[in-house]
Design a protein around this motif. Structure first.
Motif, short mmCIF file in Angstrom:
data_model
loop_
_atom_site.label_atom_id
_atom_site.label_comp_id
_atom_site.label_asym_id
_atom_site.label_seq_id
_atom_site.Cartn_x
_atom_site.Cartn_y
_atom_site.Cartn_z
N GLN A 73 -12.21 -81.82 12.43
CA GLN A 73 -13.27 -81.03 11.77
C GLN A 73 -12.86 -79.57 11.64
OE1 GLN A 73 -13.62 -83.10 14.27
NE2 GLN A 73 -15.32 -84.54 13.92
N ALA A 74 -12.17 -79.03 12.66
CA ALA A 74 -11.70 -77.64 12.58
C ALA A 74 -10.64 -77.51 11.49
CB ALA A 74 -11.13 -77.21 13.93
N LEU A 75 -9.73 -78.48 11.42
CA LEU A 75 -8.70 -78.45 10.38
C LEU A 75 -9.32 -78.56 9.00
CD1 LEU A 75 -6.01 -80.72 12.07
CD2 LEU A 75 -6.02 -78.23 11.93
N ARG A 76 -10.39 -79.37 8.88
CA ARG A 76 -11.05 -79.52 7.59
C ARG A 76 -11.70 -78.20 7.17
NH1 ARG A 76 -15.48 -83.48 8.23
NH2 ARG A 76 -13.75 -84.71 9.08
N LEU A 77 -12.36 -77.54 8.11
CA LEU A 77 -12.96 -76.24 7.80
C LEU A 77 -11.90 -75.23 7.37
CD1 LEU A 77 -15.67 -75.66 10.56
CD2 LEU A 77 -16.04 -75.62 8.09
N MET A 78 -10.75 -75.23 8.05
CA MET A 78 -9.68 -74.30 7.68
C MET A 78 -9.19 -74.58 6.27
SD MET A 78 -7.59 -73.91 11.28
CE MET A 78 -6.51 -72.62 10.64
N ALA A 79 -9.04 -75.85 5.94
CA ALA A 79 -8.59 -76.20 4.59
C ALA A 79 -9.62 -75.76 3.55
CB ALA A 79 -8.34 -77.70 4.49
N GLU A 80 -10.90 -75.90 3.88
CA GLU A 80 -11.96 -75.51 2.95
C GLU A 80 -12.07 -74.00 2.79
OE1 GLU A 80 -15.28 -77.41 4.75
OE2 GLU A 80 -14.77 -79.41 3.99
N CYS A 81 -11.52 -73.25 3.75
CA CYS A 81 -11.60 -71.78 3.70
C CYS A 81 -10.24 -71.14 3.42
CB CYS A 81 -12.16 -71.23 5.01
SG CYS A 81 -13.85 -71.75 5.36
N ALA A 82 -9.26 -71.93 3.04
CA ALA A 82 -7.89 -71.42 2.90
C ALA A 82 -7.79 -70.28 1.90
CB ALA A 82 -6.95 -72.56 2.51
N GLU A 83 -8.68 -70.27 0.91
CA GLU A 83 -8.57 -69.26 -0.15
C GLU A 83 -9.33 -67.98 0.17
OE1 GLU A 83 -12.36 -71.50 -1.04
OE2 GLU A 83 -10.40 -71.87 -0.14
N MET A 282 -5.77 -72.89 15.60
CA MET A 282 -4.42 -72.90 15.05
C MET A 282 -4.05 -71.47 14.64
SD MET A 282 -3.01 -75.84 15.18
CE MET A 282 -3.19 -77.62 15.09
N PRO A 283 -2.77 -71.11 14.65
CA PRO A 283 -2.38 -69.73 14.33
C PRO A 283 -2.72 -69.40 12.88
CG PRO A 283 -0.45 -71.18 14.52
CD PRO A 283 -1.62 -71.98 14.98
N GLY A 284 -3.10 -68.09 12.61
CA GLY A 284 -3.08 -67.05 13.58
C GLY A 284 -4.32 -66.19 13.55
N VAL A 285 -4.90 -65.99 14.72
CA VAL A 285 -6.04 -65.10 14.87
C VAL A 285 -6.02 -64.52 16.27
CG1 VAL A 285 -7.61 -66.98 15.57
CG2 VAL A 285 -8.56 -64.87 14.62
N GLY A 286 -6.32 -63.23 16.36
CA GLY A 286 -6.47 -62.56 17.64
C GLY A 286 -7.73 -61.72 17.61
N TRP A 287 -8.05 -61.13 18.76
CA TRP A 287 -9.27 -60.33 18.88
C TRP A 287 -9.00 -59.09 19.71
CZ3 TRP A 287 -13.25 -61.93 15.93
CH2 TRP A 287 -13.23 -63.27 15.49
N ALA A 288 -9.54 -57.98 19.27
CA ALA A 288 -9.48 -56.72 20.03
C ALA A 288 -10.90 -56.21 20.20
CB ALA A 288 -8.63 -55.69 19.30
N LEU A 289 -11.27 -55.88 21.44
CA LEU A 289 -12.61 -55.36 21.72
C LEU A 289 -12.51 -54.09 22.55
CD1 LEU A 289 -13.53 -58.31 20.86
CD2 LEU A 289 -15.35 -58.04 22.55
N TRP A 290 -13.43 -53.15 22.28
CA TRP A 290 -13.57 -51.92 23.05
C TRP A 290 -14.96 -51.91 23.67
CZ3 TRP A 290 -10.94 -52.64 18.64
CH2 TRP A 290 -9.61 -52.20 18.60
N ARG A 291 -15.08 -51.32 24.85
CA ARG A 291 -16.34 -51.40 25.58
C ARG A 291 -17.49 -50.74 24.82
NH1 ARG A 291 -17.85 -50.23 30.39
NH2 ARG A 291 -15.97 -50.98 31.37
N GLY A 322 -9.20 -65.89 6.22
CA GLY A 322 -10.44 -65.99 6.97
C GLY A 322 -10.61 -67.34 7.63
N ALA A 323 -9.75 -68.30 7.31
CA ALA A 323 -9.92 -69.67 7.81
C ALA A 323 -9.90 -69.73 9.33
CB ALA A 323 -8.84 -70.57 7.21
N GLN A 324 -9.01 -68.96 9.96
CA GLN A 324 -8.89 -69.02 11.42
C GLN A 324 -10.12 -68.43 12.11
OE1 GLN A 324 -6.51 -68.23 9.34
NE2 GLN A 324 -4.61 -69.27 9.90
#
Length: 477
Positions: A73-83, A282-291, A322-324
């Protein structure tokens, strides 16, 4: 003589189109230049797919920290948001909303004092997130120094030599002196005394690592923060902490809730993690947070009039999938706290059991046991002369296992290890198969008259455990 019916010719032409795909492949496939003409999509697909068969099996890659399994289901969502371009927040407002929700969820997970005031963003991975955090530390230090009327041209950053190579790149790209604490004896990471000893009025921050790429261990963030509190009380020097939680920031909240490493410590200004590691995307996504907003200088945030809307952005990349991000929100929604706890606990259970069984083989000594991040390192037992860790790595590769062998950095380059990363999808059954293969190859390796492989044969897949190259001092250093 009978004439052939025109329709017969049309059928023959159609027959050519349904011939097997390999009959349509050209004799010579260009490798480094565009072909002169087109080829059919099925032909091009088959050529590329066939070449990719030469890659290693990602599920058997025990070097990488990056996710190699995801739910359909996650892979399907990524495919649907690939563009979808993540930066087009005006065109894809709901994708932008999901990104904001993920930031708020992480702020709560990491105990921000006021999650609504915490600021953060998605990135292409933890390396970009780390660089953004480093930039914020540098700019915050520059503002303070200039307000005090003191020089702001010689920033330095304190960290252990075990940091991921992205921090070396940050220091080089953004002209910050890296102050590495070397390993000594059985100390393979940064600790409070060694960190504070390198801090001065030009230190923009101390980088602590929750989940070292070399051996999976946590650095003592709370101890380091307390030592920096003491430094400020004695000298007035105020040094913030950044936590590089590329792996551990998605492990500790679920498995070590009593461990104080996050925004519960007032000195922790920022945290980064990899969504595509133990965030399970699945790659690639990261997150940065500040307090809070004070920890991220506003002059680093761009307000772009883009396609009819005001878009605040803090990133090194502009266009970005945006897929990730969608898949990250899916995982948060799908698993929740309990689901993540179960997944991460299974990974840790597999790592600890596998480490224990490897230690029983008699040929190896554990450096770590997988009881923090589900990662452990081990060495060939001292006195072994027939083979090295590089021989073991090569022997396992014969069966498809990718287990990196490398030396530790300054001052423990004498220590060569193997490292195994246990990720979601690496089951107890696969661990047993790896153990079977280790048992199978050890008698053969022990029967060698000498080691046949060394560091030059190790390949280049240590995944962040590369030896750092401290810069030569500049004219003012």
């Amino acid at each position: 003589m009978a004439l052939k019916h025109p329709r017969h010719h049309r059928r023959a032409a159609r027959d050519v189109e349904i011939n097997p795909v390999f009959t349509r492949e050209p004799v010579h496939v260009p490798r480094h230049a565009l072909p002169r003409g087109e080829m059919g999509p099925d032909t091009a697909y088959q050529i590329v797919r066939d070449e990719l068969m030469l890659d290693g099996n990602a599920r058997l890659n025990l070097a990488t920290f990056v996710s190699t399994w995801a739910e359909p289901q996650a892979l399907r969502l990524m495919a649907e948001c690939a563009e979808k371009n993540m930066i087009d927040k005006d065109e894809y407002p709901q994708t932008a909303e999901l990104e904001t929700r993920c930031v708020h969820m992480l702020a709560r997970l990491w105990n921000a004092p006021d999650p609504h005031r915490a600021v953060g963003c998605s990135t292409t991975g933890s390396s970009e997130a780390a660089m953004l955090a480093g930039l914020a530390l540098k700019r915050r230090w520059q503002h303070r120094r200039r307000a005090e009327g003191t020089p702001a041209d010689r920033p330095n950053l304190v960290m252990g030599i075990n940091v991921q190579v992205c921090w070396e790149k940050f220091a080089d790209y953004f002209e910050v002196e890296p102050r590495y604490v070397p390993m000594e004896g059985d100390r393979y990471r940064l600790d409070a005394p060694t960190a504070v000893a390198l801090c001065d009025e030009n230190t923009i921050g101390v980088v602590t690592v929750l989940g070292s790429t070399f051996d999976g261990s946590y650095e003592p963030v709370a101890d380091i923060a307390a030592a920096l509190d003491d430094l400020q009380a004695r000298t007035g020097i105020d040094v913030p902490v950044h936590v590089d939680g590329a792996s551990g920031a998605m492990i500790a909240p679920f498995l070590d809730p009593g461990l104080c490493w996050d925004f519960r410590l007032p000195r922790v200004a920022s945290v980064n993690t990899s969504g595509h590691k133990y965030g399970l995307v699945m790659p690639g996504v990261g997150w940065a947070l500040w307090r809070d907003k004070d920890a991220l200088p506003d002059d680093l945030v761009f307000h772009v009039n883009y396609l009819g809307g005001d878009m605040p952005t803090f990133a090194l990349n502009f266009s970005r999938p945006g897929a990730q991000v969608v898949a990250q929100y899916y995982n948060f929604l799908r698993l929740g706290h309990e689901g993540y706890r179960r997944v991460q606990q299974t990974c840790r259970d597999v790592a600890v059991r596998l480490a224990t069984e490897i230690s029983k083989l008699g040929a190896f000594e554990l450096i770590t046991d997988g009881s923090q991040t589900p990662v452990f390192a081990f060495r060939v037992r001292e006195g072994t002369e027939a083979f090295t860790v590089y021989d073991v790595s090569a022997a396992l590769r014969e069966r498809g296992w990718l287990v990196p062998a490398y030396t530790f950095p300054q001052n423990r380059t004498d220590l060569a290890v193997l490292r195994i990363v246990v990720r979601n999808g690496f089951s107890h059954d696969l661990a047993d198969l790896l153990l079977d293969d280790l048992r199978r190859v050890l008698p053969r390796l022990a029967g060698q008259d000498r080691p046949y492989r060394g560091e030059d044969d190790a390949g280049a897949f240590a995944h962040g455990a590369e030896t750092k190259c401290p810069r030569a001092p500049g004219p003012h250093e």
